[in-house]
Design a protein around this motif. Structure first.
Motif, PDB file in Angstrom:
ATOM      1  N   PHE A 137      53.290  49.460  44.793  1.00  0.00           N
ATOM      2  CA  PHE A 137      52.002  50.107  45.033  1.00  0.00           C
ATOM      3  C   PHE A 137      51.674  50.251  46.517  1.00  0.00           C
ATOM      4  O   PHE A 137      50.616  50.749  46.876  1.00  0.00           O
ATOM      5  CB  PHE A 137      50.890  49.340  44.307  1.00  0.00           C
ATOM      6  CG  PHE A 137      51.137  49.258  42.823  1.00  0.00           C
ATOM      7  CD1 PHE A 137      50.913  50.360  42.014  1.00  0.00           C
ATOM      8  CD2 PHE A 137      51.653  48.103  42.255  1.00  0.00           C
ATOM      9  CE1 PHE A 137      51.174  50.307  40.651  1.00  0.00           C
ATOM     10  CE2 PHE A 137      51.924  48.042  40.894  1.00  0.00           C
ATOM     11  CZ  PHE A 137      51.689  49.146  40.089  1.00  0.00           C
ATOM     12  N   ASN A 189      46.104  44.856  38.631  1.00  0.00           N
ATOM     13  CA  ASN A 189      46.335  44.995  37.194  1.00  0.00           C
ATOM     14  C   ASN A 189      47.788  44.635  36.844  1.00  0.00           C
ATOM     15  O   ASN A 189      48.056  43.866  35.906  1.00  0.00           O
ATOM     16  CB  ASN A 189      46.048  46.462  36.843  1.00  0.00           C
ATOM     17  CG  ASN A 189      45.624  46.657  35.403  1.00  0.00           C
ATOM     18  OD1 ASN A 189      45.552  45.707  34.640  1.00  0.00           O
ATOM     19  ND2 ASN A 189      45.364  47.896  35.055  1.00  0.00           N
ATOM     20  N   HIS A 225      43.967  52.518  50.235  1.00  0.00           N
ATOM     21  CA  HIS A 225      43.109  53.287  49.319  1.00  0.00           C
ATOM     22  C   HIS A 225      42.950  52.567  47.989  1.00  0.00           C
ATOM     23  O   HIS A 225      43.803  51.765  47.611  1.00  0.00           O
ATOM     24  CB  HIS A 225      43.698  54.676  49.089  1.00  0.00           C
ATOM     25  CG  HIS A 225      43.850  55.450  50.356  1.00  0.00           C
ATOM     26  ND1 HIS A 225      42.796  56.058  51.009  1.00  0.00           N
ATOM     27  CD2 HIS A 225      44.952  55.658  51.134  1.00  0.00           C
ATOM     28  CE1 HIS A 225      43.238  56.627  52.114  1.00  0.00           C
ATOM     29  NE2 HIS A 225      44.537  56.399  52.219  1.00  0.00           N
ATOM     30  N   ARG A 226      41.881  52.883  47.259  1.00  0.00           N
ATOM     31  CA  ARG A 226      41.497  52.039  46.125  1.00  0.00           C
ATOM     32  C   ARG A 226      42.484  52.003  44.962  1.00  0.00           C
ATOM     33  O   ARG A 226      42.653  50.981  44.320  1.00  0.00           O
ATOM     34  CB  ARG A 226      40.104  52.410  45.622  1.00  0.00           C
ATOM     35  CG  ARG A 226      40.040  53.692  44.798  1.00  0.00           C
ATOM     36  CD  ARG A 226      38.621  53.993  44.332  1.00  0.00           C
ATOM     37  NE  ARG A 226      38.581  55.180  43.490  1.00  0.00           N
ATOM     38  CZ  ARG A 226      38.651  56.434  43.933  1.00  0.00           C
ATOM     39  NH1 ARG A 226      38.784  56.663  45.220  1.00  0.00           N
ATOM     40  NH2 ARG A 226      38.613  57.445  43.086  1.00  0.00           N
ATOM     41  N   GLN A 227      43.120  53.161  44.650  1.00  0.00           N
ATOM     42  CA  GLN A 227      43.924  53.192  43.430  1.00  0.00           C
ATOM     43  C   GLN A 227      45.058  52.162  43.463  1.00  0.00           C
ATOM     44  O   GLN A 227      45.333  51.490  42.474  1.00  0.00           O
ATOM     45  CB  GLN A 227      44.485  54.601  43.189  1.00  0.00           C
ATOM     46  CG  GLN A 227      44.933  54.815  41.745  1.00  0.00           C
ATOM     47  CD  GLN A 227      43.780  54.622  40.745  1.00  0.00           C
ATOM     48  OE1 GLN A 227      42.698  55.177  40.937  1.00  0.00           O
ATOM     49  NE2 GLN A 227      43.989  53.806  39.724  1.00  0.00           N
ATOM     50  N   ALA A 228      45.704  52.048  44.613  1.00  0.00           N
ATOM     51  CA  ALA A 228      46.814  51.098  44.732  1.00  0.00           C
ATOM     52  C   ALA A 228      46.331  49.662  44.543  1.00  0.00           C
ATOM     53  O   ALA A 228      47.017  48.835  43.930  1.00  0.00           O
ATOM     54  CB  ALA A 228      47.493  51.254  46.090  1.00  0.00           C
ATOM     55  N   SER A 244      44.794  47.311  49.932  1.00  0.00           N
ATOM     56  CA  SER A 244      45.600  48.490  50.247  1.00  0.00           C
ATOM     57  C   SER A 244      44.747  49.446  51.078  1.00  0.00           C
ATOM     58  O   SER A 244      43.548  49.250  51.228  1.00  0.00           O
ATOM     59  CB  SER A 244      46.057  49.160  48.945  1.00  0.00           C
ATOM     60  OG  SER A 244      44.937  49.542  48.188  1.00  0.00           O
ATOM     61  N   PHE A 262      43.618  48.682  42.788  1.00  0.00           N
ATOM     62  CA  PHE A 262      43.328  48.490  41.359  1.00  0.00           C
ATOM     63  C   PHE A 262      44.622  48.285  40.568  1.00  0.00           C
ATOM     64  O   PHE A 262      44.758  47.339  39.796  1.00  0.00           O
ATOM     65  CB  PHE A 262      42.602  49.724  40.772  1.00  0.00           C
ATOM     66  CG  PHE A 262      41.109  49.726  40.961  1.00  0.00           C
ATOM     67  CD1 PHE A 262      40.318  48.708  40.453  1.00  0.00           C
ATOM     68  CD2 PHE A 262      40.489  50.772  41.627  1.00  0.00           C
ATOM     69  CE1 PHE A 262      38.947  48.718  40.603  1.00  0.00           C
ATOM     70  CE2 PHE A 262      39.105  50.797  41.793  1.00  0.00           C
ATOM     71  CZ  PHE A 262      38.335  49.768  41.285  1.00  0.00           C
ATOM     72  N   ASP A 263      45.566  49.204  40.765  1.00  0.00           N
ATOM     73  CA  ASP A 263      46.816  49.148  39.999  1.00  0.00           C
ATOM     74  C   ASP A 263      47.608  47.889  40.330  1.00  0.00           C
ATOM     75  O   ASP A 263      48.193  47.265  39.445  1.00  0.00           O
ATOM     76  CB  ASP A 263      47.684  50.387  40.291  1.00  0.00           C
ATOM     77  CG  ASP A 263      47.086  51.657  39.703  1.00  0.00           C
ATOM     78  OD1 ASP A 263      46.158  51.557  38.875  1.00  0.00           O
ATOM     79  OD2 ASP A 263      47.545  52.753  40.076  1.00  0.00           O
TER      80      ASP A 263
END
Lengths: 86, 162
Positions: free
Chosen positions: B75, B113, B104-107, B102, B109-110
């Motif tokens: 990620f 998870n 940016h947020r998506q990385a 990270s 979150f992922d």
């Protein structure tokens, strides 16, 4: 013949009745699956602990292995049920 | 070689979320997102007195580190902290913490998870239920849903993960 340290956790430990032991393995024990079969011949506590051997997880030198994988030369082998942390 | 951006701890003591986020992000200006996940002990509608968490010392840390390293690469995380407690844990208390940072947020979150999904199925911890009278009960059973949660990370792109 080689000697290896076995460590047990959770209900495998409780059913076998000890945390760890040093045992000598016959030459014919080559894989993690062979080890489970061998242990089951050692007494009813092992038989009870390892009865459903497909659910038993094996780690060699603190890394997960599949039942078909080799355990030859291992210093430490751990047997335990599926993990429930997190 | 140990990645200095990864901090893994297996400990009896509690942890502090704010302190861990601050330790991971202080003095840095490249972090745009921090996601924290914490797992707590439920009382199971008043029936559970405590959980007794057993672990495999050494392998527990090593396995969380392996999962963390995979998450960093996959990620593109820039920092990751994972803490898992052991011993007796009461309802309402913390069990596990993952902090993923990270740009940016998506990385983030992922990444958090992913670490939780793999940690649950591969880190050697086991929970035993203690009832409200203090009597030891059943070992918690592993859930198929946890395996499914882990497997979805491999279904989409076929990459090996751990």
């Amino acid at each position: 013949m080689s000697s290896v340290r076995l460590v047990y956790f959770a209900w495998v430990r409780e059913r076998i009745g000890k945390d760890e032991e040093e045992i000598t393995l016959p030459e014919s024990v080559l894989t993690a699956g062979d080890l489970l079969t061998h242990l089951k011949s050692l007494g009813e506590e092992y038989e009870m602990a390892l009865e459903h051997d497909n659910v038993i997880r094996v780690a060699v030198n603190q890394e997960h292995v599949e039942h078909r994988e080799s355990i030859v030369g291992a210093r430490e082998i751990a047997l335990f049920p599926p993990m429930t942390g997190g | 070689m140990t990645d200095p951006a990864i901090s893994v701890r297996v400990q009896r003591e509690d942890f502090d979320l704010a302190a861990e986020v601050s330790a991971l992000s202080s003095g840095r200006k490249d972090i745009g997102a921090v996601v924290t996940f914490s797992g707590l002990c439920r009382d199971e509608a008043g029936t559970l007195g405590a959980l007794e968490l057993e672990h495999y010392p050494g392998m527990a840390e090593a396995e969380i580190r392996r999962v963390s390293e995979a998450a960093m690469v996959r990620f593109g995380l820039i920092a990751l902290t994972a803490i898992h407690r052991y011993g007796r844990i009461l309802p309402g208390e913390n069990i596990v913490l993952v902090v993923a940072a990270s740009p940016h947020r998506q990385a983030a979150f992922d990444g958090a998870n992913f670490v939780m999904d793999f940690l649950k199925t591969s880190a050697p911890f086991w929970k035993k239920e203690i009832d409200t009278a203090g009597k030891a009960g059943q070992w918690v059973s592993a859930k198929d849903a946890d395996d499914s949660a882990r497997d979805r990370w491999t279904e989409s792109d076929g990459k090996a993960n751990s």
